[in-house]
Enzyme design. Structure first.
Site, mmCIF file in Angstrom:
data_model
loop_
_atom_site.group_PDB
_atom_site.id
_atom_site.type_symbol
_atom_site.label_atom_id
_atom_site.label_comp_id
_atom_site.label_asym_id
_atom_site.label_seq_id
_atom_site.Cartn_x
_atom_site.Cartn_y
_atom_site.Cartn_z
ATOM 1 N N SER A 194 -1.179 -9.022 -8.104
ATOM 2 C CA SER A 194 -1.197 -7.531 -9.004
ATOM 3 C C SER A 194 -1.269 -8.021 -10.533
ATOM 4 O O SER A 194 -0.951 -9.018 -10.680
ATOM 5 C CB SER A 194 0.212 -7.113 -8.393
ATOM 6 O OG SER A 194 0.790 -5.929 -9.233
ATOM 7 N N LYS A 209 5.396 -11.178 -6.834
ATOM 8 C CA LYS A 209 3.884 -11.376 -7.036
ATOM 9 C C LYS A 209 3.802 -12.370 -8.000
ATOM 10 O O LYS A 209 2.547 -13.211 -7.809
ATOM 11 C CB LYS A 209 3.252 -10.161 -7.703
ATOM 12 C CG LYS A 209 3.228 -8.714 -6.925
ATOM 13 C CD LYS A 209 2.498 -9.052 -5.439
ATOM 14 C CE LYS A 209 2.363 -7.808 -4.540
ATOM 15 N NZ LYS A 209 1.641 -8.042 -3.550
ATOM 16 N N VAL A 243 -3.104 -0.274 -11.169
ATOM 17 C CA VAL A 243 -2.209 0.822 -10.937
ATOM 18 C C VAL A 243 -3.341 2.035 -9.820
ATOM 19 O O VAL A 243 -4.378 2.683 -10.374
ATOM 20 C CB VAL A 243 -1.935 2.033 -12.137
ATOM 21 C CG1 VAL A 243 -0.998 3.109 -11.491
ATOM 22 C CG2 VAL A 243 -0.950 0.874 -12.630
ATOM 23 N N ASP A 296 4.503 -7.671 12.205
ATOM 24 C CA ASP A 296 5.114 -7.865 10.861
ATOM 25 C C ASP A 296 4.965 -9.086 10.394
ATOM 26 O O ASP A 296 5.082 -10.197 10.893
ATOM 27 C CB ASP A 296 6.645 -7.619 11.510
ATOM 28 C CG ASP A 296 7.620 -7.671 10.498
ATOM 29 O OD1 ASP A 296 7.224 -7.847 9.186
ATOM 30 O OD2 ASP A 296 8.742 -7.301 10.388
ATOM 31 N N TYR A 318 9.962 -7.030 -7.651
ATOM 32 C CA TYR A 318 8.373 -6.683 -7.299
ATOM 33 C C TYR A 318 7.679 -7.781 -8.107
ATOM 34 O O TYR A 318 6.788 -8.662 -7.509
ATOM 35 C CB TYR A 318 7.888 -5.457 -7.387
ATOM 36 C CG TYR A 318 6.443 -5.182 -7.063
ATOM 37 C CD1 TYR A 318 6.020 -5.278 -5.681
ATOM 38 C CD2 TYR A 318 5.423 -5.290 -8.094
ATOM 39 C CE1 TYR A 318 4.733 -5.041 -5.222
ATOM 40 C CE2 TYR A 318 4.005 -5.079 -7.603
ATOM 41 C CZ TYR A 318 3.873 -4.852 -6.411
ATOM 42 O OH TYR A 318 2.480 -4.863 -6.005
ATOM 43 N N ASP A 337 -1.142 -3.911 11.365
ATOM 44 C CA ASP A 337 -0.122 -3.041 10.533
ATOM 45 C C ASP A 337 1.175 -3.283 11.254
ATOM 46 O O ASP A 337 1.347 -3.555 12.465
ATOM 47 C CB ASP A 337 -0.406 -1.908 10.261
ATOM 48 C CG ASP A 337 0.121 -1.039 8.773
ATOM 49 O OD1 ASP A 337 -0.414 -1.319 7.796
ATOM 50 O OD2 ASP A 337 1.419 -0.952 8.872
HETATM 51 N N1 LIG Z 1 -1.253 0.204 -5.116
HETATM 52 C C1 LIG Z 1 -1.240 -0.201 -6.164
HETATM 53 O O1 LIG Z 1 -1.223 0.036 -7.396
HETATM 54 C C2 LIG Z 1 -1.001 -1.639 -5.892
HETATM 55 C C3 LIG Z 1 -1.002 -2.726 -4.842
HETATM 56 N N2 LIG Z 1 -0.775 -3.897 -5.064
HETATM 57 C C4 LIG Z 1 -0.782 -4.604 -3.696
HETATM 58 O O2 LIG Z 1 -1.393 -4.296 -2.913
HETATM 59 C C5 LIG Z 1 -1.327 -4.585 -1.545
HETATM 60 C C6 LIG Z 1 -1.469 -3.143 -0.734
HETATM 61 O O3 LIG Z 1 -0.595 -2.200 -1.433
HETATM 62 P P1 LIG Z 1 -0.967 -0.523 -1.030
HETATM 63 O O4 LIG Z 1 -2.080 -0.195 -0.177
HETATM 64 O O5 LIG Z 1 -0.878 0.121 -2.569
HETATM 65 O O6 LIG Z 1 0.500 -0.204 -0.240
HETATM 66 P P2 LIG Z 1 0.848 0.814 0.861
HETATM 67 O O7 LIG Z 1 2.235 0.748 0.917
HETATM 68 O O8 LIG Z 1 -0.366 2.033 0.505
HETATM 69 O O9 LIG Z 1 0.219 0.248 2.232
HETATM 70 C C7 LIG Z 1 0.844 -1.018 2.651
HETATM 71 C C8 LIG Z 1 0.347 -1.069 4.173
HETATM 72 O O10 LIG Z 1 1.140 -2.399 4.554
HETATM 73 C C9 LIG Z 1 1.701 -2.058 5.809
HETATM 74 N N3 LIG Z 1 3.177 -2.932 5.950
HETATM 75 C C10 LIG Z 1 4.305 -2.916 4.951
HETATM 76 N N4 LIG Z 1 5.076 -3.979 5.469
HETATM 77 C C11 LIG Z 1 4.347 -4.724 6.317
HETATM 78 C C12 LIG Z 1 4.800 -5.708 7.321
HETATM 79 N N5 LIG Z 1 6.010 -6.042 7.177
HETATM 80 N N6 LIG Z 1 3.940 -6.063 8.243
HETATM 81 C C13 LIG Z 1 2.592 -5.632 8.275
HETATM 82 N N7 LIG Z 1 2.319 -4.564 7.602
HETATM 83 C C14 LIG Z 1 3.285 -3.974 6.861
HETATM 84 C C15 LIG Z 1 2.352 -0.634 5.473
HETATM 85 O O11 LIG Z 1 2.596 -0.244 6.641
HETATM 86 C C16 LIG Z 1 1.112 -0.065 4.943
HETATM 87 O O12 LIG Z 1 0.002 0.457 5.954
HETATM 88 C C17 LIG Z 1 0.336 -4.771 -1.524
HETATM 89 O O13 LIG Z 1 0.630 -6.427 -1.470
HETATM 90 C C18 LIG Z 1 0.526 -4.279 -3.225
HETATM 91 O O14 LIG Z 1 1.728 -5.060 -3.687
HETATM 92 C C19 LIG Z 1 -1.064 -4.666 -6.096
HETATM 93 C C20 LIG Z 1 -1.115 -3.873 -7.150
HETATM 94 C C21 LIG Z 1 -1.262 -2.803 -7.462
HETATM 95 C C1 LIG Z 2 2.211 -1.513 -7.379
HETATM 96 C C2 LIG Z 2 2.023 -2.731 -8.388
HETATM 97 O O1 LIG Z 2 1.201 -3.687 -7.937
HETATM 98 C C3 LIG Z 2 1.912 -2.335 -9.980
HETATM 99 C C4 LIG Z 2 2.888 -1.441 -10.271
HETATM 100 O O2 LIG Z 2 1.419 -3.076 -10.493
#
Ligand SMILES: NC(=O)C1=CN([C@@H]2O[C@H](COP(=O)(O)OP(=O)(O)OC[C@H]3O[C@@H](n4cnc5c(N)ncnc54)[C@H](O)[C@@H]3O)[C@@H](O)[C@H]2O)C=CC1
Ligand SMILES: CC(=O)C(C)=O
Length: 257
Positions: free
Chosen positions: A140, A157, A185, A60, A153, A34
Site C-alpha cells: 500500500s 504494510k 486510495v 483463512d 495498518y 476467500d
Molecule cells: N482499497 C484500498 O484503497 C487499498 C487496499 N490495499 C490492500 O489491498 C488488499 C485488498 O483490499 P480491498 O480489496 O480494498 O479490501 P476488501 O475489504 O474490499 O476485500 C478484501 C477481501 O479479503 C477477504 N479477507 C479478509 N480477511 C481474510 C482472511 N483472513 N482470509 C481470507 N480472506 C480474507 C475479505 O472477505 C474480502 O473479500 C488488502 O491487502 C489491502 O490492505 C492497499 C492499498 C489501498
Molecule cells: C487502505 C489503504 O491501504 C490506504 C489508506 O492507503
C-alpha cells in the site's frame, strides 16, 4: 504452452476480484479464495458464467493449514501454481492509544502472518517447478508512508514491504520472483469502512475522509480496482521477469519514491 495458474487470496470482492478478472482475461486459470464463503460462491458463479477456467477454495489466510490446502487444491485442479497473490488484508483505523492487544493480533495475523504463510505455501510448490513462479503481495501507500489514525495498518504494510524484500533474496535461486503492488486510495468496501471509522472516531462527515485522501491525487481522480489489476497483470506476466524485490506504487501520484 500449458495454461498458467494464478491463485489470489481474498478474491471474492474488492481488489482481489478485479485482479482475478484481469488475470482470467490474460489467459490464466484462476483459483479464487476467500474467508467469506457466501461471497466467494457468488464470485465463483460469475467467473464460471463468463467461461473462465476457475475453481474456488474457502480459507483463512491466518491459518497455515488453510494456505497449504489452498495450494494443494490449486495443484489438484490445474497442475501448478505459477502466480500466487497474497492479496487478502484488513484495515484498522483508530488513534494509536486505542489499539488493543486483540486488534494488534488481528491486523498482524491477517496482513502479515497471512503473507508469511501464503508465501511459505506457494514457495513449497514453486521450488519444485522448473519454471519457478511469481509471488505478488498487497502492500500500500501505507507501506511507504505513515498516516494518522492508520498507525497499526501502516505498520503491518511496512512489514509486508520488508518481507517482500527478504523473500525476494531468499527465493531468487529457485527462479521465484517476489514483488508487491502498492495501491493508493481505491474504491472498495475497505474504503467504505475506513470512511465510516473517521465518522465514528473523529466526528467527520460521511465521505470526508475519502474526499480528504483523494483531493490531491495528481491524475485527478480516485483509484478504481482495475487500475490496480493492470499493475498486477504486468507483475504476473513474463514482461516482469527481470523485476524482483520491488514494492511498486500505483496511486495516481500520491507518494513519491
Ligand atoms: N482499497 C484500498 O484503497 C487499498 C487496499 N490495499 C490492500 O489491498 C488488499 C485488498 O483490499 P480491498 O480489496 O480494498 O479490501 P476488501 O475489504 O474490499 O476485500 C478484501 C477481501 O479479503 C477477504 N479477507 C479478509 N480477511 C481474510 C482472511 N483472513 N482470509 C481470507 N480472506 C480474507 C475479505 O472477505 C474480502 O473479500 C488488502 O491487502 C489491502 O490492505 C492497499 C492499498 C489501498
Ligand atoms: C487502505 C489503504 O491501504 C490506504 C489508506 O492507503
Amino acid at each position: 504452452m500449458s495454461q498458467k495458474v494464478a491463485v489470489i487470496t481474498g478474491s471474492a470482492g474488492g481488489l482481489g476480484k478485479a485482479i482475478a478478472l484481469r488475470l482470467a482475461e490474460d489467459g490464466f486459470a484462476i483459483v479464487l479464495h476467500d474467508i467469506n464463503k457466501e461471497l466467494l460462491s457468488i464470485t465463483h458463479n460469475e467467473f464460471t458464467e463468463k467461461g473462465y477456467r476457475v475453481t474456488a477454495v474457502t480459507g483463512d489466510v491466518r491459518k497455515k493449514e488453510d494456505q497449504e490446502n489452498l495450494v494443494q487444491k490449486a495443484v489438484e485442479a490445474f497442475g501448478s501454481v505459477d502466480v500466487f497473490i497474497n492479496n487478502a488484508g484488513i484495515e484498522s483505523v483508530e488513534p494509536f492509544e486505542l489499539i488493543t492487544s486483540e486488534k494488534f493480533d488481528l491486523v498482524f495475523d491477517v496482513n502479515v502472518k497471512g503473507v508469511v504463510f501464503g508465501t511459505q505455501a506457494a514457495a513449497a510448490v514453486m521450488k519444485n517447478q522448473a519454471t519457478g513462479g511469481k509471488i505478488i503481495n498487497a502492500c500500500s501507500i501505507a507501506g511507504h508512508e505513515s498516516y494518522e489514525m492508520l498507525s497499526l495498518y501502516c505498520a503491518s504494510k511496512h512489514a509486508v514491504r520488508s518481507f517482500t524484500h527478504s523473500t525476494a533474496k531468499e527465493l531468487s535461486k529457485y527462479n521465484i520472483t517476489v514483488n508487491a503492488y502498492c495501491p493508493g486510495v481505491a474504491a472498495t468496501a475497505m474504503w467504505d469502512r475506513i470512511d465510516q471509522a473517521f465518522v465514528d472516531h473523529n466526528g467527520w462527515e460521511p465521505k470526508q475522509a475519502w474526499n480528504t485522501f483523494t483531493k490531491d491525487i495528481l491524475v485527478g481522480r480516485p483509484q478504481v480496482p482495475d487500475d490496480v489489476a493492470k499493475l498486477v497483470s504486468f507483475l504476473a506476466s513474463s514482461d516482469s521477469d527481470y523485476i524482483t524485490g520491488q514494492t511498486i506504487l500505483t496511486d495516481g501520484g500520491m507518494v513519491f519514491r
